[in-house]
Design a protein around this motif. Structure first.
Motif, PDB file in Angstrom:
ATOM      1  N   ASN A  53      31.636  28.604  48.955  1.00  0.00           N
ATOM      2  CA  ASN A  53      30.580  28.176  48.281  1.00  0.00           C
ATOM      3  C   ASN A  53      31.056  27.341  46.862  1.00  0.00           C
ATOM      4  N   ARG A  54      31.069  26.077  47.088  1.00  0.00           N
ATOM      5  CA  ARG A  54      31.885  25.277  45.924  1.00  0.00           C
ATOM      6  C   ARG A  54      31.171  25.860  44.445  1.00  0.00           C
ATOM      7  N   GLN A  55      29.964  25.910  44.569  1.00  0.00           N
ATOM      8  CA  GLN A  55      29.021  26.387  43.187  1.00  0.00           C
ATOM      9  C   GLN A  55      29.083  27.802  42.815  1.00  0.00           C
ATOM     10  N   GLY A  56      29.912  28.613  43.592  1.00  0.00           N
ATOM     11  CA  GLY A  56      29.671  30.198  43.224  1.00  0.00           C
ATOM     12  C   GLY A  56      30.944  30.967  43.069  1.00  0.00           C
ATOM     13  N   GLY A  57      30.959  31.908  42.344  1.00  0.00           N
ATOM     14  CA  GLY A  57      32.000  32.870  42.505  1.00  0.00           C
ATOM     15  C   GLY A  57      31.724  34.275  43.293  1.00  0.00           C
ATOM     16  N   GLU A  58      32.649  34.886  43.644  1.00  0.00           N
ATOM     17  CA  GLU A  58      32.299  35.904  44.752  1.00  0.00           C
ATOM     18  C   GLU A  58      33.046  37.276  44.183  1.00  0.00           C
ATOM     19  N   GLU A  59      34.065  37.660  45.051  1.00  0.00           N
ATOM     20  CA  GLU A  59      34.495  38.834  44.535  1.00  0.00           C
ATOM     21  C   GLU A  59      35.377  38.942  43.360  1.00  0.00           C
ATOM     22  N   THR A  60      35.580  39.912  42.895  1.00  0.00           N
ATOM     23  CA  THR A  60      36.106  40.004  41.526  1.00  0.00           C
ATOM     24  C   THR A  60      37.706  40.232  41.595  1.00  0.00           C
ATOM     25  N   PHE A  61      38.420  39.926  40.299  1.00  0.00           N
ATOM     26  CA  PHE A  61      39.926  40.269  40.348  1.00  0.00           C
ATOM     27  C   PHE A  61      40.243  41.627  40.432  1.00  0.00           C
ATOM     28  N   THR A  62      41.510  41.958  41.095  1.00  0.00           N
ATOM     29  CA  THR A  62      41.787  43.298  41.253  1.00  0.00           C
ATOM     30  C   THR A  62      42.659  43.518  39.695  1.00  0.00           C
ATOM     31  N   ILE A  63      42.045  44.560  39.065  1.00  0.00           N
ATOM     32  CA  ILE A  63      42.589  44.932  37.709  1.00  0.00           C
ATOM     33  C   ILE A  63      43.165  46.183  37.487  1.00  0.00           C
ATOM     34  N   ASP A  64      43.460  46.807  38.739  1.00  0.00           N
ATOM     35  CA  ASP A  64      44.033  48.373  38.526  1.00  0.00           C
ATOM     36  C   ASP A  64      45.663  48.395  38.389  1.00  0.00           C
ATOM     37  N   GLY A  65      46.110  47.073  38.519  1.00  0.00           N
ATOM     38  CA  GLY A  65      47.540  47.153  38.278  1.00  0.00           C
ATOM     39  C   GLY A  65      48.236  46.871  39.678  1.00  0.00           C
ATOM     40  N   SER A  66      47.394  47.156  41.012  1.00  0.00           N
ATOM     41  CA  SER A  66      47.984  47.027  42.016  1.00  0.00           C
ATOM     42  C   SER A  66      48.643  45.427  42.322  1.00  0.00           C
ATOM     43  N   ASP A  67      47.964  44.437  41.768  1.00  0.00           N
ATOM     44  CA  ASP A  67      48.187  43.035  41.738  1.00  0.00           C
ATOM     45  C   ASP A  67      48.707  42.872  40.564  1.00  0.00           C
ATOM     46  N   PRO A  68      49.926  42.655  39.947  1.00  0.00           N
ATOM     47  CA  PRO A  68      49.922  42.066  38.636  1.00  0.00           C
ATOM     48  C   PRO A  68      49.484  40.820  38.260  1.00  0.00           C
ATOM     49  N   ASP A  69      49.518  39.873  39.220  1.00  0.00           N
ATOM     50  CA  ASP A  69      49.240  38.453  39.270  1.00  0.00           C
ATOM     51  C   ASP A  69      47.726  38.410  38.845  1.00  0.00           C
ATOM     52  N   GLN A  70      46.934  39.079  39.688  1.00  0.00           N
ATOM     53  CA  GLN A  70      45.487  39.307  39.314  1.00  0.00           C
ATOM     54  C   GLN A  70      45.106  39.842  38.091  1.00  0.00           C
ATOM     55  N   SER A  71      45.702  40.940  37.638  1.00  0.00           N
ATOM     56  CA  SER A  71      45.427  41.474  36.296  1.00  0.00           C
ATOM     57  C   SER A  71      45.745  40.473  35.205  1.00  0.00           C
ATOM     58  N   ALA A  72      46.631  39.915  35.545  1.00  0.00           N
ATOM     59  CA  ALA A  72      47.269  38.805  34.215  1.00  0.00           C
ATOM     60  C   ALA A  72      46.315  37.798  34.293  1.00  0.00           C
TER      61      ALA A  72
END
Ligand SMILES: Cc1cc2nc3c(=O)[nH]c(=O)nc-3n(C[C@H](O)[C@H](O)[C@H](O)COP(=O)(O)OP(=O)(O)OC[C@H]3O[C@@H](n4cnc5c(N)ncnc54)[C@H](O)[C@@H]3O)c2cc1C
Length: 323
Positions: free
Chosen positions: A160-179
């Motif tokens: 859906n171009r107009q929406g956001g969905e799942e959140t970023f992984t911020i538990d450190g398991s994916d450093p790119d997403q936390s950053a």
């Protein structure tokens, strides 16, 4: 120079003589639908709120709710005809099912709301309300900015171009997403840092109406918002829906929660016939009929979005998907 009085029918002097006001006492004692509260408030997001500040009707006969005003209005239009749907609850449910909307316009609510400007922009599209907003030309914008918590930062939806969905992984398991999530918060803080410049420029004489231009859209604004119940229900249908932005959904849900005890019969009917109901197209009805004859419930459409909507309805109806 004196002008001749216009002739008024039925009055020799030109003035209309009104009959005296007659005051009618209520048959039963009255109760306040807000139970004597000055305001009823639910906090939203980090600095926002929805506060109910007034209602019409404010006073109803003891033992009744503000739903009574809807029934009262409907009985004028139906007169004796309401005897067929004599019970008030049945009448309200009938009116809502059949989109006989004007009786719902007889009930009004006034809210005081604080929300970020980007939410206010969505909200103001609901044109049937009366709005009076905080003036950033007249007053300094308070230092309040919406900042989602790090866990709540949503990724762009792929479907859906107009929406956001799942959140970023911020538990450190994916450093790119936390950053990325941290960079987003830095970006918001940078925008908020403009506030000190805004203040100092107004102190140095720049007009408030110009100085505000550099403020970000997550700064909070406030307004009084008055609307009739029919159009509030329309607002809630659109803004409690999962397609609406999460932040405005929080405000819409708060509004629903405030109104539910005041117009419980209407809200129950609206929940049954609108919020938790689904609308079926002709093609969808055909697919359900075919399914009853052992055919896979397939919708004949090339449109991806319509197909996805049908898949969601099919799941809700517990119909097996086509093999
Ligand atoms: C999920 C979602 C996504 C959206 N995306 C966008 C977007 O990308 N871009 C965008 O611009 N908007 C967008 N909107 C806003 C949307 O198009 C409507 O403006 C908004 O939902 C208000 O609906 P409404 O006009 O029916 O409501 P209201 O303004 O409350 O009006 C209620 C009804 O009254 C009648 N009415 C009111 N005023 C008039 C008028 N002046 N002339 C004729 N009839 C009138 C219409 O029948 C209308 O349906 C979005 C809304 C939602 C819920």
């Amino acid at each position: 120079m004196s002008h001749p009085q216009p002739a008024v029918p039925g009055s020799a002097s030109g003035e209309i003589e009104l009959k005296p006001i007659s005051r009618v006492a209520p048959e039963k004692p009255l109760r306040d639908v807000m139970d004597g509260a000055h305001r009823m408030e639910i906090k939203c997001l980090d600095h926002g709120f929805v506060a109910l500040v007034d209602a019409m009707p404010r006073l109803v006969p003891e033992g009744q709710t503000a739903d009574a005003a809807i029934v009262q209005a409907a009985r004028v239009s139906y007169g004796q005809g309401t005897k067929q749907v004599s019970e008030d609850r049945g009448l309200i449910r009938y009116l809502l099912r059949h989109r006989h909307t004007t009786p719902f316009e007889m009930v009004e609510f006034k809210f005081h709301i604080a929300m970020p400007i980007f939410i206010a922009r969505q909200w103001i599209r609901h044109r049937t309300a009366n709005v009076n907003e905080y003036s950033a030309r007249y007053s300094i914008v308070p230092d309040r900015f919406y900042t989602p918590s790090m866990e709540a930062i949503r990724k762009q939806s792929t479907g859906n171009r107009q929406g956001g969905e799942e959140t970023f992984t911020i538990d450190g398991s994916d450093p790119d997403q936390s950053a990325t999530a941290a960079a987003f918060l830095d970006y918001l803080h940078d925008a908020e840092a403009q506030y000190q410049k805004y203040l100092s420029l107004t102190q140095r004489g720049v007009s408030r109406e110009l100085a505000r231009m550099g403020l970000p859209v997550n700064v909070y604004t406030e307004w009084y918002w008055k609307c009739d119940l029919h159009n509030i229900l329309r607002f809630l249908s659109l803004r409690m829906d999962t397609h609406a932005q999460l932040e405005i959904r929080e405000f819409a849900q708060a509004m629903f929660r405030l109104l539910e005890p005041i117009v419980p019969v209407t809200m129950e009917a609206w929940r049954d016939y609108e919020l938790e109901s689904i609308h079926l197209s002709k093609g969808e009805i055909d697919a359900i009929r075919a399914h009853q004859h052992g055919v896979a419930p397939e919708l004949s459409t090339q449109n991806k979005r319509e197909a996805a909507e049908w898949a969601a309805k099919r799941a809700l109806l517990n119909l097996q998907p086509p093999a």
